[in-house]
Each structure stands twice: as C-alpha cells, then as structure tokens.
Design an enzyme around this catalytic site. Sequence first.
Site, PDB file in Angstrom:
ATOM      1  N   ASP A 107       0.616  -0.451  -0.206  1.00 54.22           N
ATOM      2  CA  ASP A 107      -0.053   0.268  -0.014  1.00 54.22           C
ATOM      3  C   ASP A 107       0.884   1.635   0.218  1.00 54.22           C
ATOM      4  O   ASP A 107       2.231   1.385   0.759  1.00 54.22           O
ATOM      5  CB  ASP A 107      -1.081  -0.387   1.009  1.00 54.22           C
ATOM      6  CG  ASP A 107      -1.765   1.411   1.371  1.00 54.22           C
ATOM      7  OD1 ASP A 107      -2.231   1.744   0.332  1.00 54.22           O
ATOM      8  OD2 ASP A 107      -1.776   1.787   2.281  1.00 54.22           O
ATOM      9  N   SER A 108      -0.050   2.859  -0.196  1.00 51.72           N
ATOM     10  CA  SER A 108       0.579   4.089   0.061  1.00 51.72           C
ATOM     11  C   SER A 108       1.578   3.822   1.398  1.00 51.72           C
ATOM     12  O   SER A 108       2.431   4.619   1.180  1.00 51.72           O
ATOM     13  CB  SER A 108       0.520   4.772  -0.483  1.00 51.72           C
ATOM     14  OG  SER A 108      -0.791   5.232  -0.576  1.00 51.72           O
ATOM     15  N   CYS A 144     -10.808   2.873  -1.839  1.00 50.95           N
ATOM     16  CA  CYS A 144      -9.434   3.639  -0.692  1.00 50.95           C
ATOM     17  C   CYS A 144      -9.897   2.719   0.197  1.00 50.95           C
ATOM     18  O   CYS A 144     -10.415   2.289   1.846  1.00 50.95           O
ATOM     19  CB  CYS A 144     -10.045   5.269  -0.373  1.00 50.95           C
ATOM     20  SG  CYS A 144      -8.961   5.996   0.589  1.00 50.95           S
ATOM     21  N   THR A 145      -8.136   2.719   0.692  1.00 45.11           N
ATOM     22  CA  THR A 145      -7.705   1.521   1.853  1.00 45.11           C
ATOM     23  C   THR A 145      -8.772   2.526   3.611  1.00 45.11           C
ATOM     24  O   THR A 145      -8.663   1.537   4.359  1.00 45.11           O
ATOM     25  CB  THR A 145      -6.313   2.211   1.971  1.00 45.11           C
ATOM     26  OG1 THR A 145      -6.122   3.200   2.182  1.00 45.11           O
ATOM     27  CG2 THR A 145      -5.857   0.911   0.899  1.00 45.11           C
ATOM     28  N   HIS A 146      -8.172   3.650   3.753  1.00 48.17           N
ATOM     29  CA  HIS A 146      -9.042   4.180   5.162  1.00 48.17           C
ATOM     30  C   HIS A 146     -10.540   4.542   4.775  1.00 48.17           C
ATOM     31  O   HIS A 146     -11.037   4.410   6.166  1.00 48.17           O
ATOM     32  CB  HIS A 146      -8.175   5.624   4.782  1.00 48.17           C
ATOM     33  CG  HIS A 146      -6.967   5.782   5.165  1.00 48.17           C
ATOM     34  ND1 HIS A 146      -6.459   5.505   3.806  1.00 48.17           N
ATOM     35  CD2 HIS A 146      -6.125   6.522   5.678  1.00 48.17           C
ATOM     36  CE1 HIS A 146      -5.200   5.987   4.254  1.00 48.17           C
ATOM     37  NE2 HIS A 146      -5.001   6.229   5.770  1.00 48.17           N
ATOM     38  N   TYR A 175      -0.621   8.598  -2.635  1.00 46.36           N
ATOM     39  CA  TYR A 175      -0.085   8.930  -3.898  1.00 46.36           C
ATOM     40  C   TYR A 175      -1.130   9.162  -4.771  1.00 46.36           C
ATOM     41  O   TYR A 175      -0.878   9.685  -6.015  1.00 46.36           O
ATOM     42  CB  TYR A 175      -0.064   7.020  -4.330  1.00 46.36           C
ATOM     43  CG  TYR A 175       0.502   5.759  -3.969  1.00 46.36           C
ATOM     44  CD1 TYR A 175       2.267   6.821  -3.744  1.00 46.36           C
ATOM     45  CD2 TYR A 175       0.670   4.804  -4.139  1.00 46.36           C
ATOM     46  CE1 TYR A 175       2.746   5.916  -2.834  1.00 46.36           C
ATOM     47  CE2 TYR A 175       1.681   3.820  -4.239  1.00 46.36           C
ATOM     48  CZ  TYR A 175       3.014   4.125  -3.540  1.00 46.36           C
ATOM     49  OH  TYR A 175       4.475   3.293  -3.370  1.00 46.36           O
ATOM     50  N   GLY A 176      -2.103   9.028  -4.039  1.00 50.72           N
ATOM     51  CA  GLY A 176      -3.340   9.672  -4.492  1.00 50.72           C
ATOM     52  C   GLY A 176      -2.976  10.702  -5.477  1.00 50.72           C
ATOM     53  O   GLY A 176      -4.641  11.091  -5.774  1.00 50.72           O
ATOM     54  N   GLU A 182      -6.925   9.696   9.245  1.00 47.97           N
ATOM     55  CA  GLU A 182      -5.756   9.699   9.548  1.00 47.97           C
ATOM     56  C   GLU A 182      -5.977  10.501  11.505  1.00 47.97           C
ATOM     57  O   GLU A 182      -4.973  10.115  12.292  1.00 47.97           O
ATOM     58  CB  GLU A 182      -4.871  10.181   8.983  1.00 47.97           C
ATOM     59  CG  GLU A 182      -4.240   8.765   8.151  1.00 47.97           C
ATOM     60  CD  GLU A 182      -3.455   9.377   7.090  1.00 47.97           C
ATOM     61  OE1 GLU A 182      -2.429  10.365   7.116  1.00 47.97           O
ATOM     62  OE2 GLU A 182      -3.284   8.412   5.757  1.00 47.97           O
ATOM     63  N   CYS A 208      -3.728  -1.178  -2.065  1.00 46.21           N
ATOM     64  CA  CYS A 208      -3.900   0.017  -2.343  1.00 46.21           C
ATOM     65  C   CYS A 208      -4.872   0.441  -3.490  1.00 46.21           C
ATOM     66  O   CYS A 208      -4.627   0.143  -4.600  1.00 46.21           O
ATOM     67  CB  CYS A 208      -2.873   1.345  -2.194  1.00 46.21           C
ATOM     68  SG  CYS A 208      -2.933   3.131  -3.410  1.00 46.21           S
ATOM     69  N   ASN A 209      -5.493   1.253  -3.717  1.00 49.49           N
ATOM     70  CA  ASN A 209      -6.997   1.584  -5.134  1.00 49.49           C
ATOM     71  C   ASN A 209      -6.334   2.651  -5.947  1.00 49.49           C
ATOM     72  O   ASN A 209      -6.326   2.193  -7.036  1.00 49.49           O
ATOM     73  CB  ASN A 209      -8.462   2.281  -4.538  1.00 49.49           C
ATOM     74  CG  ASN A 209      -9.122   1.075  -3.489  1.00 49.49           C
ATOM     75  OD1 ASN A 209      -9.769   0.805  -3.655  1.00 49.49           O
ATOM     76  ND2 ASN A 209      -8.840   0.895  -2.490  1.00 49.49           N
TER      77      ASN A 209
HETATM   78  N1  DGL Z   1      -3.721   4.010   0.159  1.00 54.65           N
HETATM   79  C1  DGL Z   1      -4.659   4.531  -0.205  1.00 54.65           C
HETATM   80  C2  DGL Z   1      -5.919   4.596  -1.870  1.00 54.65           C
HETATM   81  O1  DGL Z   1      -6.636   3.340  -1.436  1.00 54.65           O
HETATM   82  C3  DGL Z   1      -5.111   5.712   0.201  1.00 54.65           C
HETATM   83  C4  DGL Z   1      -3.752   6.921   0.275  1.00 54.65           C
HETATM   84  C5  DGL Z   1      -2.822   7.957  -1.107  1.00 54.65           C
HETATM   85  O2  DGL Z   1      -3.561   8.162  -1.683  1.00 54.65           O
HETATM   86  O3  DGL Z   1      -1.953   7.428  -0.567  1.00 54.65           O
HETATM   87  O4  DGL Z   1      -6.122   5.294  -2.511  1.00 54.65           O
END
Ligand code: DGL
Length: 269
Positions: free
Chosen positions: A9-10, A183-185, A41-42, A151, A72-73
């Site tokens: 994941d990012s 998204c992971t969160h 990454y987003g 977060e 990570c999406n």
């Molecule tokens: N892990 C990213 C996702 O699932 C979210 C955080 C990021 O922007 O890196 O899209």
Amino acid sequence: MSRPIGVFDSGIGGLTVVRELQKLMPRENIVYFGDTARLPYGSKSDTLIRRYSLENALFLNSKLAKIIVIACNTASASSATFLQGILKLPVVGVVESGASVAARTTKNKRVGVIGTKSTVRSQAYSTCISRIDPTIRTFEVATPLLVHLVEENWVDRDITREILRDYLSPLIAKGVDALILGCTHYPLLKNAIHSVTDGITLIDSSKEIAYHVSNMMSEYGLLTNTEAPGTTSVYLSDETNDFANWSMKVLGRGITPDIVDHDRHVFSG
Ligand code: DGL
C-alpha cells in the site's frame, strides 16, 4: 516455512486488507510493505505510481511472496494490469474485487464510487464494472479529505458527517444503490457513511479483495498446508509515529515495523 502473501500500500491504510486476510486465512504468513516515505499516491501521476508499484512488488518478491496483493486503490487503479503483464507471480488488485461485487450487488444498475483524485481520474472502477456488465452506470466522486479525517481519527464527528453529506450528495442524487469504498482508509468510516446514505449498500473493498485472494490461491494451489497460526511482518519505507496506534486500531495488536531503505532493497537486492 511457507511463502507469505505479499501486500503493499502507499502507507499504513492497507492494514485494513491485512485484517481481512488474517480473518479469512489465519494460517497464512503475510508480508506487508507500506511506502510511507512516498505517500500519498492519490495526488501523483500514473507514471510515477506505476514505477512505485513495480518497486513495491519487487520488494515483496525479494521476501519470497507467492502472490502480490495491491491493497492501495490508487496503485491498483493505475498499475494492476501493468504488474499482471510483467510479473511472474499472480497479482490481485483491490479495484477488480470491488468492481465485481458492486456489479453483483446493484439492483437498479447504478453504482457510486468514492476514492482519491487519482483513482477517480483513472476511471478504473467504471471501466472494470462496464466490462462485467455494460448496462450498469457508474458515478465516481473524488473525496480527498477523507484520508486525512481517518488519519486524525475524526471518524465519529459531526464535521465528518457534514463533509460526507457534501461529497456524497451528487451520488445520492444519481440514485446509486451500491457505493464502493474505493480507498484503504474508508472502511474505517463505514458507520459515518452509513449514517448519511440510507438504503445504499456499502461495498468494503478490503473485505472483497480478501475473498478474491483466497479463491485465487486455492485455484493456483497456493494455500499453506501448515497448521500453525500465520505471522505478519510489516516493512515501511519511513518511520511513522502513528503506526503503533494504527496497528492497534486495525489489527488489535501492536506490531513493530522494520524500516527499509527502499532504493537499496529494490535495486541492489
Ligand atoms: N492508499 C491510498 C488508496 O487506497 C490512499 C492514500 C494515498 O493517497 O496514498 O487509494
């Protein structure tokens, strides 16, 4: 020792995927890489995300991963097909799992997606869903503030529900009956999202990818035959103050991460 499932994941949000993998396959070892030095990454370009994703996958390969799971999406949207084309290992991205469940879930053939700017710009969910069923209409909305709210642990505040109402109103107006938490969160915001989306089924991509991975591992004969409980090792590319809290919140226990110098690992083994 049996080879681990590799997850990247990012950052540390992808532990939501680890939690579901552990629940479903408690005897599997898991190695997790969170690219905390280079997140988010987003908001990055596809070219850069693809390069980072390849480096992350190569790192997991160096840890003898038997399958690569893109938690990570954002990375999944831009890099899953690319990695599937060049790696010898099976690669599963969270987008394809969420898309196939959404296509099965929607009754009125209207699906909503929320994700980072990059995920939404890629239209990966829309493309994947229309490949499964071209009669489904998919509506995507970028919701970049949500990562920060999670977060900060602002998951149960009025202001968070207010922001959600604002972000989700165009999707509600389109009449979607299924909403992909892309998204992971976002699984950690499920209760808040539920409270503002009456009657819409929420698709938790972290749960769906775990089912997808387990089916794929059984199909490829990759399931472990050991009886002992699996272990989870975590590697991060930079220190993260919140890691202890996050792993306690998501996995129910503290894990000490190893910090790796990403460039050295990827390029010199
Ligand atoms: N892990 C990213 C996702 O699932 C979210 C955080 C990021 O922007 O890196 O899209």
